[in-house]
Design an enzyme around this catalytic site. Structure first.
Site, PDB file in Angstrom:
ATOM      1  N   ARG A  83       0.825  -1.226   0.000  1.00  0.00           N
ATOM      2  CA  ARG A  83       0.000   0.000   0.000  1.00  0.00           C
ATOM      3  C   ARG A  83       0.854   1.269   0.000  1.00  0.00           C
ATOM      4  NH1 ARG A  83      -2.887  -3.548  -0.801  1.00  0.00           N
ATOM      5  NH2 ARG A  83      -4.923  -4.009   0.094  1.00  0.00           N
ATOM      6  N   SER A 118     -11.060  -0.160   3.305  1.00  0.00           N
ATOM      7  CA  SER A 118     -10.363  -0.412   4.564  1.00  0.00           C
ATOM      8  C   SER A 118      -9.944   0.923   5.163  1.00  0.00           C
ATOM      9  CB  SER A 118      -9.100  -1.245   4.324  1.00  0.00           C
ATOM     10  OG  SER A 118      -9.423  -2.465   3.720  1.00  0.00           O
ATOM     11  N   GLU A 178      -5.630   4.304   6.222  1.00  0.00           N
ATOM     12  CA  GLU A 178      -5.290   4.035   4.835  1.00  0.00           C
ATOM     13  C   GLU A 178      -5.775   5.130   3.880  1.00  0.00           C
ATOM     14  OE1 GLU A 178      -6.025   0.731   1.497  1.00  0.00           O
ATOM     15  OE2 GLU A 178      -7.434   2.159   2.260  1.00  0.00           O
TER      16      GLU A 178
HETATM   17  N1  EPU Z   1     -11.507 -10.400  10.325  1.00  0.00           N
HETATM   18  C1  EPU Z   1     -12.062 -10.200  11.583  1.00  0.00           C
HETATM   19  N2  EPU Z   1     -13.205  -9.438  11.669  1.00  0.00           N
HETATM   20  C2  EPU Z   1     -13.807  -8.903  10.586  1.00  0.00           C
HETATM   21  C3  EPU Z   1     -13.249  -9.129   9.308  1.00  0.00           C
HETATM   22  C4  EPU Z   1     -12.078  -9.864   9.195  1.00  0.00           C
HETATM   23  O1  EPU Z   1     -11.548 -10.662  12.590  1.00  0.00           O
HETATM   24  O2  EPU Z   1     -14.837  -8.233  10.715  1.00  0.00           O
HETATM   25  C5  EPU Z   1     -10.293 -11.196  10.219  1.00  0.00           C
HETATM   26  C6  EPU Z   1     -10.508 -12.357   9.288  1.00  0.00           C
HETATM   27  O3  EPU Z   1     -10.963 -13.458  10.000  1.00  0.00           O
HETATM   28  C7  EPU Z   1      -9.157 -12.572   8.674  1.00  0.00           C
HETATM   29  C8  EPU Z   1      -8.504 -11.229   8.728  1.00  0.00           C
HETATM   30  O4  EPU Z   1      -9.304 -10.390   9.568  1.00  0.00           O
HETATM   31  O5  EPU Z   1      -8.385 -13.424   9.482  1.00  0.00           O
HETATM   32  C9  EPU Z   1      -8.308 -10.586   7.361  1.00  0.00           C
HETATM   33  O6  EPU Z   1      -9.549 -10.230   6.777  1.00  0.00           O
HETATM   34  P1  EPU Z   1      -9.776 -10.195   5.187  1.00  0.00           P
HETATM   35  O7  EPU Z   1      -9.364 -11.475   4.592  1.00  0.00           O
HETATM   36  O8  EPU Z   1     -11.163  -9.712   4.940  1.00  0.00           O
HETATM   37  O9  EPU Z   1      -8.750  -9.162   4.613  1.00  0.00           O
HETATM   38  P2  EPU Z   1      -8.153  -7.803   5.169  1.00  0.00           P
HETATM   39  O10 EPU Z   1      -6.742  -8.055   5.537  1.00  0.00           O
HETATM   40  O11 EPU Z   1      -9.009  -7.167   6.172  1.00  0.00           O
HETATM   41  C10 EPU Z   1      -7.167  -6.951   2.923  1.00  0.00           C
HETATM   42  C11 EPU Z   1      -7.120  -5.617   2.234  1.00  0.00           C
HETATM   43  C12 EPU Z   1      -8.358  -5.414   1.381  1.00  0.00           C
HETATM   44  C13 EPU Z   1      -8.461  -6.558   0.400  1.00  0.00           C
HETATM   45  C14 EPU Z   1      -8.539  -7.879   1.182  1.00  0.00           C
HETATM   46  C15 EPU Z   1      -8.536  -9.069   0.254  1.00  0.00           C
HETATM   47  C16 EPU Z   1      -5.843  -4.023   3.520  1.00  0.00           C
HETATM   48  C17 EPU Z   1      -5.868  -2.942   4.530  1.00  0.00           C
HETATM   49  N3  EPU Z   1      -7.017  -4.566   3.221  1.00  0.00           N
HETATM   50  O12 EPU Z   1      -8.217  -6.885   3.852  1.00  0.00           O
HETATM   51  O13 EPU Z   1      -8.178  -4.247   0.644  1.00  0.00           O
HETATM   52  O14 EPU Z   1      -9.596  -6.417  -0.408  1.00  0.00           O
HETATM   53  O15 EPU Z   1      -7.365  -8.003   2.016  1.00  0.00           O
HETATM   54  O16 EPU Z   1      -7.317  -9.154  -0.382  1.00  0.00           O
HETATM   55  O17 EPU Z   1      -4.800  -4.344   2.986  1.00  0.00           O
HETATM   56  C18 EPU Z   1      -8.443  -1.933   0.873  1.00  0.00           C
HETATM   57  O18 EPU Z   1      -7.221  -1.886   0.958  1.00  0.00           O
HETATM   58  O19 EPU Z   1      -9.194  -0.898   0.912  1.00  0.00           O
HETATM   59  C19 EPU Z   1      -9.058  -3.221   0.780  1.00  0.00           C
HETATM   60  C20 EPU Z   1     -10.380  -3.382   0.801  1.00  0.00           C
END
Ligand code: EPU
Length: 372
Positions: free
Chosen positions: A192, A270, A364
């Site tokens: 990012r 995010s 972010e």
């Molecule tokens: N989780 C929770 N609670 C929640 C949601 C998720 O505990 O309400 C836990 C999940 O269980 C999982 C972890 O958080 O273990 C990660 O969640 P997720 O797979 O949804 O991905 P993320 O890391 O939150 C990132 C990017 C997203 C991207 C997704 C999929 C960042 C900040 N976010 O989200 O990108 O779409 O992976 O690749 O890097 C963005 O950057 O705006 C964005 C949406």
């Protein structure tokens, strides 16, 4: 418009046919209001002192150059999907990047090389590439925003980010007062981040070129959740259209596909980046916390998980700004939220996570005229 020509092989071998094409999506709509709340996906922010719609590269560069010469502050706005603008608005010129167009050169020997105007809506670019069987952008389906914004924070999702397909970025360098083109290797891409993000406001992205492979199957799927949804092993490929559908379904289930009628999607995506911790720092987290080892020895954990486990579950909050009911990482505007409401909630979450886990979350989106 299509054109064809032939590249001779280096030693007079088989010629390789190059097909040029142009695609342009519908023109950008004329803004009906100068309130930033009407121009951003979070729907907060006061008025712009002045608003200019730039539909050509020349208008874009001239507007910024002239404002800089006068000392007038400039805010560049693509789709407004990654900004939080203060309730006071913006005391300067807001330049809406409304440039359009994608030019491609495609050949069996070199794949697809496309150059996309900064204002072209990102998801229309993704749809176009998939319809042509160009590989590399499929896991980035359904992301709101303009193409020119993608290199700035190296947009990524579901195992890819744009740094793996960007070939070069053409910019107006406001400091040098000239057009400067960066090869991908000079863009300073990280998680990012990029050189453009490191020096906020210095560069106006004019267009972005991507180098894509040709074929009906996706890149190898690296994100376990997506592989499971597709019924493939991590590392396997799947048909492009199926990957797009699966990504859109996952994004929808997390409230990350914009829907004007659904307040649960009125967000800036995010709100915090996923923290990168030292190995020692990561060892202090509880057993269940996600840990993703990085090539440089740091460990990425999940901001969403930390938020959830610090007591801010899905839907947290009772005011006009609340956490998304589908994902703790998105702060949503339930209809009448101000920037202050959004920032107050973001502060509460950041402080709670810091107290519970000793990790300071970093926002972010770009914060305009406000801070956490
Ligand atoms: N989780 C929770 N609670 C929640 C949601 C998720 O505990 O309400 C836990 C999940 O269980 C999982 C972890 O958080 O273990 C990660 O969640 P997720 O797979 O949804 O991905 P993320 O890391 O939150 C990132 C990017 C997203 C991207 C997704 C999929 C960042 C900040 N976010 O989200 O990108 O779409 O992976 O690749 O890097 C963005 O950057 O705006 C964005 C949406």
């Amino acid at each position: 418009m299509n054109g064809q020509n032939l590249i001779g092989g280096p030693t007079g071998g088989e010629a390789c046919e190059v097909v040029s094409s142009v695609y342009e999506s519908a023109p950008a709509a004329e803004p009906t209001s100068a309130r930033l709340a009407d121009l951003t996906t979070l729907h907060v922010g006061g008025p712009a002192r002045r608003l200019v719609m730039a539909r050509t590269e020349e208008e874009l560069v001239a507007t910024v150059r002239d404002a800089d010469a006068r000392g007038e502050p400039v805010l560049l706005l693509g789709a407004g999907s990654n900004v939080v603008v203060s309730d006071e608005g913006f005391d300067g010129v807001v330049v809406v990047v409304g440039t359009r167009g994608l030019r491609a050169e495609v050949s069996d020997c070199a794949g697809a090389f496309l150059t996309v105007a900064a204002g072209e809506p990102w998801d229309r670019v993704v749809i176009h590439t998939l319809s042509q069987e160009w590989i590399g952008l499929e896991t980035l389906s359904g992301i709101p925003g303009a193409t020119g914004a993608t290199p700035i924070q190296n947009v990524g999702a579901y195992g890819s980010d744009v740094s793996s397909t960007i070939a070069r970025v053409r910019t107006w360098d406001r400091m040098a007062g000239k057009i400067v083109t960066y090869a991908a290797s000079d863009c300073g891409f990280g998680y990012r981040s990029s050189r453009f993000k490191e020096e906020p406001g210095r560069y106006v992205v004019i267009d972005v070129s991507f180098q894509l492979e040709l074929g009906p199957l996706s890149v190898p799927i690296r994100y376990a959740e997506l592989a499971a949804a597709l019924g493939v092993e991590v590392g396997q490929r799947a048909p492009l259209a199926r990957v797009r559908d699966a990504v859109l379904a996952l994004r929808r289930s997390k409230g990350m596909v914009l829907d004007a009628g659904d307040h649960d999607t009125w967000s800036a995506g995010s709100f915090f980046t996923n923290p990168l911790l030292s190995a020692e720092g990561a060892a202090t987290l509880p057993d269940g916390a996600p840990r993703y080892a990085q090539p440089d020895g740091t460990v990425k954990t999940s901001a969403a998980w930390l938020i959830d486990h610090a007591g801010f579950g899905k839907g947290y909050g009772s005011g006009p700004a609340r956490l998304s009911a589908k994902h703790t990482l998105a702060i949503t505007n339930r209809g009448a939220a101000t920037a202050k409401d959004v920032l107050d909630l973001a502060r509460t979450v950041r402080e709670g996570v810091r107290e519970r886990f000793g990790v300071t979350l970093v926002p972010e989106p770009v914060l305009v005229g406000c801070r956490l």
